[in-house]
Scaffold this motif. Structure first.
Motif, PDB file in Angstrom:
ATOM      1  N   GLU A  41       0.937  -1.233   0.138  1.00 45.78           N
ATOM      2  CA  GLU A  41      -0.165   0.135  -0.180  1.00 45.78           C
ATOM      3  C   GLU A  41       0.832   1.397  -0.080  1.00 45.78           C
ATOM      4  O   GLU A  41       0.494   2.347  -0.362  1.00 45.78           O
ATOM      5  CB  GLU A  41      -0.899  -0.055   1.216  1.00 45.78           C
ATOM      6  CG  GLU A  41      -2.066  -0.967   1.234  1.00 45.78           C
ATOM      7  CD  GLU A  41      -2.590  -1.379   2.422  1.00 45.78           C
ATOM      8  OE1 GLU A  41      -2.273  -0.800   3.358  1.00 45.78           O
ATOM      9  OE2 GLU A  41      -3.592  -1.885   2.490  1.00 45.78           O
ATOM     10  N   ARG A  42       2.233   1.149   0.183  1.00 43.40           N
ATOM     11  CA  ARG A  42       2.982   2.326   0.378  1.00 43.40           C
ATOM     12  C   ARG A  42       3.002   3.144  -1.140  1.00 43.40           C
ATOM     13  O   ARG A  42       3.570   2.222  -2.001  1.00 43.40           O
ATOM     14  CB  ARG A  42       4.344   2.122   1.183  1.00 43.40           C
ATOM     15  CG  ARG A  42       4.096   1.836   2.702  1.00 43.40           C
ATOM     16  CD  ARG A  42       5.423   1.239   3.265  1.00 43.40           C
ATOM     17  NE  ARG A  42       6.597   2.292   2.938  1.00 43.40           N
ATOM     18  CZ  ARG A  42       7.712   2.263   3.663  1.00 43.40           C
ATOM     19  NH1 ARG A  42       7.697   1.330   4.767  1.00 43.40           N
ATOM     20  NH2 ARG A  42       8.619   3.203   3.448  1.00 43.40           N
ATOM     21  N   ASP A  43       3.035   4.542  -1.152  1.00 44.54           N
ATOM     22  CA  ASP A  43       3.361   5.110  -2.330  1.00 44.54           C
ATOM     23  C   ASP A  43       4.649   5.231  -2.516  1.00 44.54           C
ATOM     24  O   ASP A  43       5.218   5.634  -3.756  1.00 44.54           O
ATOM     25  CB  ASP A  43       2.753   6.435  -2.112  1.00 44.54           C
ATOM     26  CG  ASP A  43       1.176   6.404  -1.937  1.00 44.54           C
ATOM     27  OD1 ASP A  43       0.713   5.414  -2.392  1.00 44.54           O
ATOM     28  OD2 ASP A  43       0.685   7.340  -1.382  1.00 44.54           O
ATOM     29  N   ASP A  44       5.709   4.876  -1.594  1.00 44.84           N
ATOM     30  CA  ASP A  44       7.278   4.888  -2.078  1.00 44.84           C
ATOM     31  C   ASP A  44       7.673   3.738  -2.300  1.00 44.84           C
ATOM     32  O   ASP A  44       9.087   3.652  -1.993  1.00 44.84           O
ATOM     33  CB  ASP A  44       7.666   5.748  -0.562  1.00 44.84           C
ATOM     34  CG  ASP A  44       7.716   4.807   0.437  1.00 44.84           C
ATOM     35  OD1 ASP A  44       6.852   3.810   0.396  1.00 44.84           O
ATOM     36  OD2 ASP A  44       8.524   4.900   1.523  1.00 44.84           O
TER      37      ASP A  44
END
Length: 387
Positions: free
Chosen positions: A73-76
């Motif tokens: 789920e992390r954008d990075d």
């Protein structure tokens, strides 16, 4: 295309044997290869918080998670690297593809052909790059063998014979770890090590047309236990469980090009720690390779002068050999860990250059079809044709 030296942010799910190997590859890649992307080790995930925290610190990751969904789920995060037991590959990979992440996963691709095909559909639908970690393709000597075959140096191939021999579970007190449970691993020696031999055969000489096989489980029950790193494990001798996978498999195969193949995979070959080897016989010559001497390739050419014929030894460390120019002077050998560096290099080049690297999920599906055909053949005691 991407700008050179741009960072690519990695999230790894899992942290044990293969987690160590992949982490090392990301860290050392920029030292040896001028890859357009620079790996950034953002987060590593595992269920055991103390163990994954230790791995995070030791392997050089910025942070850790105990829930793999949080990593996806992390954008990075740009890449999801899956080094977990086999039964988790499909769920993680499909979720990662739906999140638009590029994916590299350990082998075998999944537990079943159906799972593998769903994984392939997901990466194609979401247009992400994908790779399966058949690292033995990336040994310089194996790559050089591929070159010799493609150049016609050994002519028409008649035979491919392969053995993958280990001995780490001969002791009946070796615990019942996840590798010995069908619901977690899918199969035993077949999927764990035989899958590598099958992939190398496909890579070097082509697709299979049919197989027949036999399988055996020598020790039916073992103490309940768990892996502790590498191929070591610990168990409780007071609690026993059933082994539900094969200990050994033997396969006879036909290839689409007319060649015959024989394959043996076992974890009961005493004295063999990791004896992954093959021999290829052709009309004009032969090739031998053994992982325990991975830098060397043995070749025989039938057109050598009479009295001078026989296998010659090539140490594949000259600059003319694949990958060798990135390392040391000739004769200064490299090791197992460098096969992962080569694989990761190809994966990131595929992302940077917008092409699909190999081996990928399509190879994983084809290998999964082979694995199921071999199991079916052993169960039904007959030849199975490959679709």
């Amino acid at each position: 295309m991407v700008e050179r030296n741009k960072s690519i942010r990695i999230g790894m799910i899992g942290y044990q044997f293969m987690g160590k190997a992949h982490s090392h590859a990301y860290r050392d890649l920029p030292f040896y290869f001028d890859n357009p992307l620079k790996p950034e080790l953002k987060v590593i995930a595992g269920r055991n918080e103390s163990a994954v925290k230790e791995a995070q610190e030791k392997f050089g990751w910025e942070s850790y998670e105990t829930d793999w969904l949080k990593v996806i789920e992390r954008d990075d995060i740009d890449v999801i690297d899956i080094v977990t037991p086999n039964h988790t590959h499909a769920e993680i990979a499909i979720a990662a593809a739906e999140a638009g992440k590029h994916i590299i996963t350990e082998k075998p691709l999944a537990l079943t052909v159906d799972e593998a095909q769903k994984m392939l559909e997901a990466v194609k639908k979401n247009n992400v790059k994908h790779m399966i970690c058949h690292n033995y393709r990336f040994v310089p000597a194996v790559q050089f063998a591929k070159k010799l075959i493609e150049e016609g140096k050994i002519g028409r191939v008649f035979h491919y014979r392969a053995n993958y021999l280990q001995d780490f579970i001969i002791d009946p007190n070796f615990p019942l770890v996840w590798r010995l449970k069908k619901e977690v691993s899918g199969s035993g020696a077949l999927g764990d090590i035989g899958a590598h031999s099958l992939d190398l055969a496909r890579f070097l000489i082509g697709e299979f047309s049919e197989v027949t096989a036999t399988m055996e489980t020598f020790i039916k029950q073992r103490p309940i236990g768990e892996m502790t790193g590498g191929l070591s494990a610990k168990g409780d001798s007071s609690k026993m469980g059933e082994v539900t996978v094969d200990d050994a498999v033997a396969v006879i195969a036909r290839f689409e090009n007319g060649a015959l193949g024989t394959f043996e995979a076992t974890r009961f070959a005493g004295g063999n720690r990791n004896k992954n080897k093959f021999e290829i016989n052709g009309k004009k010559g032969s090739i031998r390779w053994d992982m325990e001497n991975m830098n060397n390739l043995e070749v025989y050419f039938a057109d050598d002068a009479e009295g001078e014929q026989g296998f010659r030894l090539i140490n594949c460390t000259e600059e003319t050999h694949p990958y060798a120019g990135a390392y040391w002077p000739a004769g200064h050998i490299i090791g197992y860990e460098h096969t992962f560096i080569h694989l990761i290099d190809e994966f990131l080049r595929g992302i940077a250059g917008d092409y699909q690297p190999a081996p990928n999920f399509e190879d994983g599906v084809k290998n999964q079809i082979l694995l199921e055909a071999i199991e079916k053949s052993a169960e039904e005691r007959r030849w199975i044709k490959l679709d």
